[in-house]
Design a protein around this motif. Sequence first.
Motif, PDB file in Angstrom:
ATOM      1  N   GLY A 111       0.443  19.085  14.924  1.00  0.00           N
ATOM      2  CA  GLY A 111      -0.504  19.878  15.615  1.00  0.00           C
ATOM      3  C   GLY A 111      -0.939  20.348  14.316  1.00  0.00           C
ATOM      4  O   GLY A 111      -2.750  20.986  14.248  1.00  0.00           O
ATOM      5  N   GLY A 112      -1.227  19.886  13.377  1.00  0.00           N
ATOM      6  CA  GLY A 112      -2.025  20.189  12.166  1.00  0.00           C
ATOM      7  C   GLY A 112      -0.937  20.799  10.586  1.00  0.00           C
ATOM      8  O   GLY A 112       0.642  21.445  11.352  1.00  0.00           O
ATOM      9  N   VAL A 113      -1.788  21.034   9.875  1.00  0.00           N
ATOM     10  CA  VAL A 113      -0.370  21.602   8.771  1.00  0.00           C
ATOM     11  C   VAL A 113      -1.718  22.161   7.987  1.00  0.00           C
ATOM     12  O   VAL A 113      -2.301  22.647   7.719  1.00  0.00           O
ATOM     13  N   VAL A 114      -0.368  23.460   7.109  1.00  0.00           N
ATOM     14  CA  VAL A 114      -1.293  24.807   5.498  1.00  0.00           C
ATOM     15  C   VAL A 114      -0.848  23.895   4.940  1.00  0.00           C
ATOM     16  O   VAL A 114       0.380  24.157   4.307  1.00  0.00           O
ATOM     17  N   MET A 115      -1.600  23.314   3.841  1.00  0.00           N
ATOM     18  CA  MET A 115      -1.186  22.646   2.601  1.00  0.00           C
ATOM     19  C   MET A 115      -2.291  24.286   1.751  1.00  0.00           C
ATOM     20  O   MET A 115      -3.232  25.223   2.287  1.00  0.00           O
ATOM     21  N   LYS A 164       0.204  -1.371  -0.079  1.00  0.00           N
ATOM     22  CA  LYS A 164       0.126  -0.406   0.225  1.00  0.00           C
ATOM     23  C   LYS A 164       0.609   1.332  -0.273  1.00  0.00           C
ATOM     24  O   LYS A 164       2.066   1.153   0.838  1.00  0.00           O
ATOM     25  N   ALA A 165       0.596   2.357  -0.963  1.00  0.00           N
ATOM     26  CA  ALA A 165       1.778   3.235  -0.794  1.00  0.00           C
ATOM     27  C   ALA A 165       1.637   4.278  -0.075  1.00  0.00           C
ATOM     28  O   ALA A 165      -0.277   4.396   0.391  1.00  0.00           O
ATOM     29  N   THR A 166       1.642   4.960   0.921  1.00  0.00           N
ATOM     30  CA  THR A 166       1.439   5.843   1.587  1.00  0.00           C
ATOM     31  C   THR A 166       2.166   6.884   1.503  1.00  0.00           C
ATOM     32  O   THR A 166       3.677   6.898   1.264  1.00  0.00           O
ATOM     33  N   LEU A 167       2.043   8.147   1.916  1.00  0.00           N
ATOM     34  CA  LEU A 167       2.724   9.772   1.607  1.00  0.00           C
ATOM     35  C   LEU A 167       3.916   9.575   3.421  1.00  0.00           C
ATOM     36  O   LEU A 167       3.846   8.808   4.076  1.00  0.00           O
ATOM     37  N   PRO A 168       5.196  10.132   2.711  1.00  0.00           N
ATOM     38  CA  PRO A 168       5.633   9.909   3.706  1.00  0.00           C
ATOM     39  C   PRO A 168       5.203  11.403   4.994  1.00  0.00           C
ATOM     40  O   PRO A 168       4.418  11.601   5.101  1.00  0.00           O
ATOM     41  N   ASP A 169       5.968  10.541   6.668  1.00  0.00           N
ATOM     42  CA  ASP A 169       5.427  11.689   7.614  1.00  0.00           C
ATOM     43  C   ASP A 169       6.618  12.941   6.879  1.00  0.00           C
ATOM     44  O   ASP A 169       7.243  13.054   7.066  1.00  0.00           O
ATOM     45  N   LEU A 170       5.309  13.947   7.741  1.00  0.00           N
ATOM     46  CA  LEU A 170       5.735  14.876   8.042  1.00  0.00           C
ATOM     47  C   LEU A 170       6.423  15.664   9.604  1.00  0.00           C
ATOM     48  O   LEU A 170       5.616  15.272  10.329  1.00  0.00           O
ATOM     49  N   PRO A 171       7.387  14.968   9.779  1.00  0.00           N
ATOM     50  CA  PRO A 171       8.262  15.726  11.356  1.00  0.00           C
ATOM     51  C   PRO A 171       7.679  16.599  11.084  1.00  0.00           C
ATOM     52  O   PRO A 171       7.705  17.671  10.928  1.00  0.00           O
ATOM     53  N   GLY A 172       7.461  16.837  12.796  1.00  0.00           N
ATOM     54  CA  GLY A 172       7.022  18.528  13.561  1.00  0.00           C
ATOM     55  C   GLY A 172       5.555  18.372  12.964  1.00  0.00           C
ATOM     56  O   GLY A 172       4.966  19.453  13.237  1.00  0.00           O
ATOM     57  N   ALA A 173       4.461  17.783  12.591  1.00  0.00           N
ATOM     58  CA  ALA A 173       2.939  18.158  12.088  1.00  0.00           C
ATOM     59  C   ALA A 173       2.131  18.130  12.534  1.00  0.00           C
ATOM     60  O   ALA A 173       0.768  18.013  12.437  1.00  0.00           O
ATOM     61  N   ARG A 203      -4.672  13.641   7.167  1.00  0.00           N
ATOM     62  CA  ARG A 203      -3.610  13.071   8.744  1.00  0.00           C
ATOM     63  C   ARG A 203      -3.437  14.001   9.855  1.00  0.00           C
ATOM     64  O   ARG A 203      -3.986  13.264  10.519  1.00  0.00           O
ATOM     65  N   TYR A 204      -3.472  15.145   9.891  1.00  0.00           N
ATOM     66  CA  TYR A 204      -2.972  15.949  10.996  1.00  0.00           C
ATOM     67  C   TYR A 204      -4.074  16.736  11.180  1.00  0.00           C
ATOM     68  O   TYR A 204      -3.577  17.826  11.899  1.00  0.00           O
ATOM     69  N   GLY A 205      -4.483  17.284   9.766  1.00  0.00           N
ATOM     70  CA  GLY A 205      -5.804  18.370   9.890  1.00  0.00           C
ATOM     71  C   GLY A 205      -5.188  20.339  10.043  1.00  0.00           C
ATOM     72  O   GLY A 205      -3.820  19.774   9.483  1.00  0.00           O
ATOM     73  N   GLY A 206      -5.371  20.670  10.489  1.00  0.00           N
ATOM     74  CA  GLY A 206      -4.965  21.837   9.546  1.00  0.00           C
ATOM     75  C   GLY A 206      -5.866  22.716   8.554  1.00  0.00           C
ATOM     76  O   GLY A 206      -6.934  22.527   8.313  1.00  0.00           O
ATOM     77  N   LYS A 207      -5.163  23.931   8.358  1.00  0.00           N
ATOM     78  CA  LYS A 207      -5.813  24.489   6.471  1.00  0.00           C
ATOM     79  C   LYS A 207      -5.936  23.995   5.397  1.00  0.00           C
ATOM     80  O   LYS A 207      -4.097  24.180   5.368  1.00  0.00           O
ATOM     81  N   TYR A 208      -6.578  24.103   4.460  1.00  0.00           N
ATOM     82  CA  TYR A 208      -5.882  23.575   3.114  1.00  0.00           C
ATOM     83  C   TYR A 208      -6.480  25.607   2.244  1.00  0.00           C
ATOM     84  O   TYR A 208      -7.386  25.638   2.389  1.00  0.00           O
ATOM     85  N   ILE A 209      -5.366  25.964   1.659  1.00  0.00           N
ATOM     86  CA  ILE A 209      -6.141  27.175   1.183  1.00  0.00           C
ATOM     87  C   ILE A 209      -5.871  27.202  -0.434  1.00  0.00           C
ATOM     88  O   ILE A 209      -4.746  26.811  -0.675  1.00  0.00           O
ATOM     89  N   LEU A 210      -6.243  27.769  -0.883  1.00  0.00           N
ATOM     90  CA  LEU A 210      -6.796  27.775  -2.855  1.00  0.00           C
ATOM     91  C   LEU A 210      -5.881  29.308  -2.669  1.00  0.00           C
ATOM     92  O   LEU A 210      -5.986  30.467  -2.684  1.00  0.00           O
TER      93      LEU A 210
END
Length: 157
Positions: free
Chosen positions: A99-103, A88-97, A130-137
């Motif tokens: 608490g949430g990410v902003v993508m 199963k292909a998985t995305l690599p973890d984002l260290p320190g993420a 995966r991490y929660g957070g914001k998605y900006i267009l």
Amino acid sequence: MDEVRSLLLIAALSNAVKHKSVPAAGAVMGAILGSHPELRSKAGEIKAILGAVLDEVSSLSVEEREERLKSIAPDQYASLFEKKEKKKATLPDLPGAEGGVVMRFAPNPSGPLHLGHARAAFLNDEYIRRYGGKYILRIEDTDPKRVDPEAYDMVRE
């Protein structure tokens, strides 16, 4: 040529067992020449032997083919029935993420979106899930020569 005949027999039995049918000459020949490139120069001689081997395997019942292959090439027989485990292909973890990410997704409004846009949007969305957070267009319209006014609506859709 006894070694070549043995290779042909194993390939023919494998083909017949795998497909539960008579062995296919082209597939058997391709398997041999593909796995033993050193034999390519002897393709004519191999073809001469192939007919007799195919006749021999074709004369066996389905059960006899399986038993014969199992006795002369147990590893080959086993490989036909192994279930291939799909990774199963998985995305690599984002260290320190944790608490949430902003993508962001920043297409240029120069025309319809394409597969590359979908890939970027999908991957970013997976990290948000995966991490929660914001998605900006962010519409990347800094080059007025490339902007198509209708593309703004296409991006929103």
